[in-house]
Enzyme design. Structure first.
Site, PDB file in Angstrom:
ATOM      1  CG  ASP A 284      -5.814  40.253  -6.484  1.00  0.00           C
ATOM      2  OD1 ASP A 284      -6.769  39.456  -6.628  1.00  0.00           O
ATOM      3  OD2 ASP A 284      -4.730  40.122  -7.072  1.00  0.00           O
TER       4      ASP A 284
ATOM      5  CG  ASP B 202      -4.515  34.302  -6.523  1.00  0.00           C
ATOM      6  OD1 ASP B 202      -4.311  33.378  -5.727  1.00  0.00           O
ATOM      7  OD2 ASP B 202      -5.513  34.349  -7.272  1.00  0.00           O
TER       8      ASP B 202
END
Length: 560
Positions: free
Chosen positions: A52, A54
């Site tokens: 991922d 963020d």
């Protein structure tokens, strides 16, 4: 001449004698470099590393980033009619923690355990306990599956929202212009329920993230809001040498490109002296607009991104994996198809316990690595405040001493009130070391809902995925034994047991007199000699048949 481990293990009886707890500790990495294990994982079996962006690749600085989100959300609420006085509030990072539950009926922030039992209850900035709590929660318990009423604030993006909810409830409860009610507040003839207030906050947060200026202000001052780690290119380049690396983020391409360009903006490449490389070169597959957790189910249409404009090209992408192409949408099945991988081949690294970890684990069987930035502070308290933990252990011993020679015939009642008060005081001091809401993982001796989710869904977890840099890619992450109370509190010493008091304690379940068994079987088969009998007795397995670890499947090894 060095002795190999296989030779040293020939005499396995010598190992326990030489390998005490202190000896084991010296093989462990520093606490801040550690990766912690819930389920065993053999790194050499991992063929793909997924990320991922963020709060995983891009870690946002705290409390600067939360303060920005808080301010923008307050401004949005004021713009739709909320009181101007709210602009006086400033984000206080000592109050919120992740994993709290907001009760939209009574407006309370709750910290609960895995079963819904209340650990902490706060109405605004007022901490409620005792009879006051029981008025609203008679059994000090909530039905967690009542998702219409209870909302779990589980993500790092939820931290500003968590504090804002407390600010609003406290303001409307104590401001003389408003009349406080059990389920909301009144302004003259106007009534606002906590449920409506909560929905306004949720809408404002979404607006700030998707239509507001949060991303714009973040990009304008990346040094202020985003952590930049020089070890990132090195780790990803090493991962790419042993497997495939992909990025799957919910962010759009333009924002992703600016963040990732900053993260890899070094004058050199993976190592000092090597030439600089664009961030895209560190990934075999880049996918934006993933829309997790939908991504782990049916997903969306797979599109191709025009990297010059950031816009999507028309049509569905149906071709093979191509280097340099950035994809939009798709699903986890798409990832597996493009990379030629299956569930357990993939280690997915993310910070979102629901959107990243739970869904990838339950729906796809991907191996999971949860990034928990707060773990750095949790470990600091655990080590720096060890005297508090030691005092609690001493108090437990003192308590046991008072009851040591008493049984059911005793009329004596030791006065333990002072010990109980001290236990509560030390436990409170320990909780406050973490912040006003206490530890992310526990309240006293009880684990939180968040802790139970980490243990259930994350195979590995650490303060940062960069910690993988300190382990070889052949490493076997072995899970420690999870001890039950009868195992953690009983020493490994021989205890004489009275068979009359505990007849099951001496029941023999391990050794069988096979001669006696064969004789009995012979006697049985003689009486039914014309019929071939089924297996009348189970035989103890002579080979390993039980699954002891998540990642010790010998059948898979044989297939390979």
């Amino acid at each position: 001449m060095m002795t190999s481990w296989s030779d040293r293990l020939q005499n396995a009886a010598d190992v326990p004698a030489n390998m005490d707890k202190h000896a084991l500790k010296k093989y462990r990495r520093e606490a801040y470099h550690r990766v912690f294990v819930n389920r065993s994982l053999a790194m050499e079996k991992i063929k793909c590393f997924g990320f991922d962006m963020d709060y995983t690749l891009a870690v946002y600085k705290s409390p600067e980033y939360e303060s920005l989100g808080f301010e923008l959300t307050v401004e949005r609420l004021v713009s739709i009619g909320y009181p101007q006085e709210l602009l006086n509030f400033a984000y206080d990072s000592t109050f919120p923690t992740r994993g709290l539950v907001f009760d939209t009926l009574y407006g309370n922030l709750l910290k609960v355990d895995a079963y819904g039992n209340l650990l902490v209850c706060a109405h605004g900035f007022n901490f409620i306990r005792g009879p006051e709590t029981r008025e609203q929660y008679p059994n000090k318990f909530i039905q967690r599956d009542d998702t219409e009423r209870f909302y779990i604030l589980n993500t790092l993006f939820n931290l500003p929202e968590t504090y804002l909810l407390a600010c609003l409830v406290d303001f409307f409860t104590n401001c003389p212009r408003y009349t406080s009610c059990d389920t909301g507040f009144k302004d003259g003839d106007l009534f606002m329920s906590y449920r409506s207030m909560f929905q306004d906050v949720r809408d404002a947060v979404d607006w700030v993230h998707y239509k507001g200026s949060l991303k714009e202000k973040t990009v304008e001052n990346l040094e202020k809001y985003v952590v930049k780690d020089g070890k990132l290119p090195l780790l990803l380049s090493r991962m790419k040498e042993v497997g495939k690396v992909f990025l799957a983020t919910n962010s759009d391409y333009k924002y992703t490109d600016k963040i990732m360009t900053y993260l890899f903006d070094f004058p050199h490449g993976p190592k000092p002296g090597s030439s600089h490389r664009p961030w895209q070169s560190y990934f075999d597959l880049i996918l934006v607009d993933a829309r997790k957790p939908l991504f782990f189910g049916e997903g969306t249409v797979l599109r191709q991104v025009d990297t010059k404009t950031g816009k999507l090209k028309i049509g569905t992408y149906t071709g093979p994996l191509q280097h340099g192409i950035v994809y939009s949408g798709g699903s986890s099945d798409t990832i597996c198809d493009l990379l030629g991988a299956k569930g357990k081949d993939i280690l997915y690294i993310g910070d979102h316990i629901f959107g990243d970890i739970l869904k990838s684990k339950k729906r796809q069987g991907w191996r999971t690595f949860l990034v928990i930035p707060e773990l750095a502070q949790e470990l600091h308290v655990w080590t720096d405040k060890s005297s508090l933990f030691e005092e609690l252990q001493s108090l437990d011993i003192f308590l046991a001493e008072l009851y040591k020679h008493l049984d059911s015939s005793s009329n004596e009642r030791p006065d333990i009130s002072s010990i109980q008060r001290r236990i509560k005081k030390v436990t409170h001091d320990m909780d406050m070391c973490y912040g006003m809401m206490g530890s992310l993982f526990r309240s006293g001796s009880r684990q939180t809902l968040f802790a139970s989710q980490v243990m259930r869904y994350a195979d590995l977890y650490a303060a940062s995925f960069i910690n993988l840099l300190y382990y070889p890619f052949s490493y076997l992450f072995r899970a420690a034994h999870v001890l039950m109370p009868h195992e953690s509190t009983v020493e490994h010493t021989h205890v004489d047991i009275n068979e009359m008091e505990s007849p099951l304690a001496t029941r023999n379940r391990t050794s069988v007199d096979f001669k006696d068994t064969d004789y009995k079987r012979h006697q049985l088969t003689r009486s039914i000699s014309e019929i071939k009998p089924p297996n009348l007795f189970p035989l103890a397995p002579q080979e390993i048949t039980h699954c002891h670890d998540e990642d010790d499947d010998e059948e898979e090894e044989e297939e390979e």
